[in-house]
Design a protein around this motif. Sequence first.
Motif, PDB file in Angstrom:
ATOM      1  N   GLN A  88     -10.715  34.836  61.402  1.00 36.47           N
ATOM      2  CA  GLN A  88     -12.346  34.733  61.360  1.00 36.47           C
ATOM      3  C   GLN A  88     -12.800  35.273  62.561  1.00 36.47           C
ATOM      4  O   GLN A  88     -12.396  35.430  63.624  1.00 36.47           O
ATOM      5  CB  GLN A  88     -12.957  33.256  61.053  1.00 36.47           C
ATOM      6  N   VAL A  89     -14.030  35.528  62.596  1.00 34.69           N
ATOM      7  CA  VAL A  89     -14.721  36.572  63.498  1.00 34.69           C
ATOM      8  C   VAL A  89     -16.234  35.599  63.835  1.00 34.69           C
ATOM      9  O   VAL A  89     -16.944  35.476  62.835  1.00 34.69           O
ATOM     10  CB  VAL A  89     -15.179  37.755  63.436  1.00 34.69           C
ATOM     11  N   LEU A  90     -16.411  35.346  65.196  1.00 28.59           N
ATOM     12  CA  LEU A  90     -17.688  34.835  65.472  1.00 28.59           C
ATOM     13  C   LEU A  90     -18.394  35.962  66.428  1.00 28.59           C
ATOM     14  O   LEU A  90     -17.920  36.550  67.096  1.00 28.59           O
ATOM     15  CB  LEU A  90     -17.620  33.542  66.322  1.00 28.59           C
ATOM     16  N   ILE A  91     -19.734  36.285  65.919  1.00 27.50           N
ATOM     17  CA  ILE A  91     -20.354  37.410  66.440  1.00 27.50           C
ATOM     18  C   ILE A  91     -21.780  37.236  66.873  1.00 27.50           C
ATOM     19  O   ILE A  91     -22.589  36.467  66.452  1.00 27.50           O
ATOM     20  CB  ILE A  91     -20.546  38.354  65.568  1.00 27.50           C
ATOM     21  N   HIS A  92     -21.804  37.329  68.197  1.00 31.47           N
ATOM     22  CA  HIS A  92     -22.995  37.082  68.999  1.00 31.47           C
ATOM     23  C   HIS A  92     -23.891  38.089  68.858  1.00 31.47           C
ATOM     24  O   HIS A  92     -23.439  39.239  69.744  1.00 31.47           O
ATOM     25  CB  HIS A  92     -22.744  36.420  70.352  1.00 31.47           C
ATOM     26  N   MET A  93     -24.931  38.058  68.303  1.00 31.17           N
ATOM     27  CA  MET A  93     -25.913  39.439  68.389  1.00 31.17           C
ATOM     28  C   MET A  93     -27.273  38.728  68.806  1.00 31.17           C
ATOM     29  O   MET A  93     -28.098  39.230  68.593  1.00 31.17           O
ATOM     30  CB  MET A  93     -26.180  39.874  66.918  1.00 31.17           C
ATOM     31  N   ASP A  94     -27.398  37.500  69.496  1.00 32.70           N
ATOM     32  CA  ASP A  94     -28.543  37.002  69.795  1.00 32.70           C
ATOM     33  C   ASP A  94     -29.337  37.768  70.905  1.00 32.70           C
ATOM     34  O   ASP A  94     -30.652  37.570  71.268  1.00 32.70           O
ATOM     35  CB  ASP A  94     -28.483  35.541  69.937  1.00 32.70           C
ATOM     36  N   GLU A  95     -28.615  38.523  71.689  1.00 37.63           N
ATOM     37  CA  GLU A  95     -29.219  39.348  72.751  1.00 37.63           C
ATOM     38  C   GLU A  95     -29.093  40.716  72.726  1.00 37.63           C
ATOM     39  O   GLU A  95     -29.484  41.537  73.433  1.00 37.63           O
ATOM     40  CB  GLU A  95     -28.328  38.916  74.096  1.00 37.63           C
ATOM     41  N   LEU A  96     -28.858  41.189  71.339  1.00 40.74           N
ATOM     42  CA  LEU A  96     -29.231  42.444  70.882  1.00 40.74           C
ATOM     43  C   LEU A  96     -30.652  43.103  70.897  1.00 40.74           C
ATOM     44  O   LEU A  96     -31.204  42.604  69.959  1.00 40.74           O
ATOM     45  CB  LEU A  96     -28.344  42.728  69.686  1.00 40.74           C
ATOM     46  N   LYS A  97     -30.751  44.153  71.629  1.00 38.78           N
ATOM     47  CA  LYS A  97     -32.269  44.528  71.990  1.00 38.78           C
ATOM     48  C   LYS A  97     -32.504  45.760  70.721  1.00 38.78           C
ATOM     49  O   LYS A  97     -33.369  45.723  70.013  1.00 38.78           O
ATOM     50  CB  LYS A  97     -32.409  45.156  73.283  1.00 38.78           C
ATOM     51  N   SER A  98     -31.276  46.567  70.586  1.00 37.16           N
ATOM     52  CA  SER A  98     -31.648  47.679  69.538  1.00 37.16           C
ATOM     53  C   SER A  98     -30.463  48.339  69.605  1.00 37.16           C
ATOM     54  O   SER A  98     -29.293  48.233  69.992  1.00 37.16           O
ATOM     55  CB  SER A  98     -32.509  48.698  70.135  1.00 37.16           C
ATOM     56  N   LEU A  99     -29.996  48.724  68.110  1.00 37.97           N
ATOM     57  CA  LEU A  99     -28.937  49.734  67.550  1.00 37.97           C
ATOM     58  C   LEU A  99     -29.464  50.917  66.970  1.00 37.97           C
ATOM     59  O   LEU A  99     -30.271  50.744  65.810  1.00 37.97           O
ATOM     60  CB  LEU A  99     -28.282  48.309  66.792  1.00 37.97           C
ATOM     61  N   GLN A 100     -28.961  52.055  67.505  1.00 34.57           N
ATOM     62  CA  GLN A 100     -29.402  53.042  66.939  1.00 34.57           C
ATOM     63  C   GLN A 100     -28.950  53.202  65.585  1.00 34.57           C
ATOM     64  O   GLN A 100     -27.796  52.763  65.084  1.00 34.57           O
ATOM     65  CB  GLN A 100     -28.965  54.298  67.505  1.00 34.57           C
ATOM     66  N   GLU A 101     -29.563  53.981  64.602  1.00 33.81           N
ATOM     67  CA  GLU A 101     -29.188  54.314  62.988  1.00 33.81           C
ATOM     68  C   GLU A 101     -27.831  54.602  63.122  1.00 33.81           C
ATOM     69  O   GLU A 101     -27.087  54.171  62.143  1.00 33.81           O
ATOM     70  CB  GLU A 101     -30.100  55.085  62.374  1.00 33.81           C
TER      71      GLU A 101
END
Length: 124
Positions: free
Chosen positions: A44-57
Amino acid sequence: MYEIKEAKYGFELTFAGSIDVKEMTQWLADSNIALRKMVGKKFQVLIHMDELKSLQEAAKKILIDGQAIYKRIGMTRSAVIVPNLLVKMQMENTAKASDIHEYERYFTKDKIDNAMNWIREGKE
């Protein structure tokens, strides 16, 4: 910025700040290396994206490829920590594109216990 950590259940991934194509390409290469020892195993995988500001297309497309690889190698569930509804909707779209939406759930940082229940036991 990204980070890949091994965990008892599989992996803990972190994506933070702004991630461009070059960095996401490096994440995919590092993921392929980390996943070598998981071939034939369920995880299984836990993914922290709570501090992600931007992700290019274009970086999203690489993320989709990576998600599909994690699933193909043996990922059975993933929990994504998101900061808001917009990021949740974006991640739901990437999960559908990589065909992991059935195994992925989304949580806010204050619901980390619920995320861990999903990871460990498959209970929301």
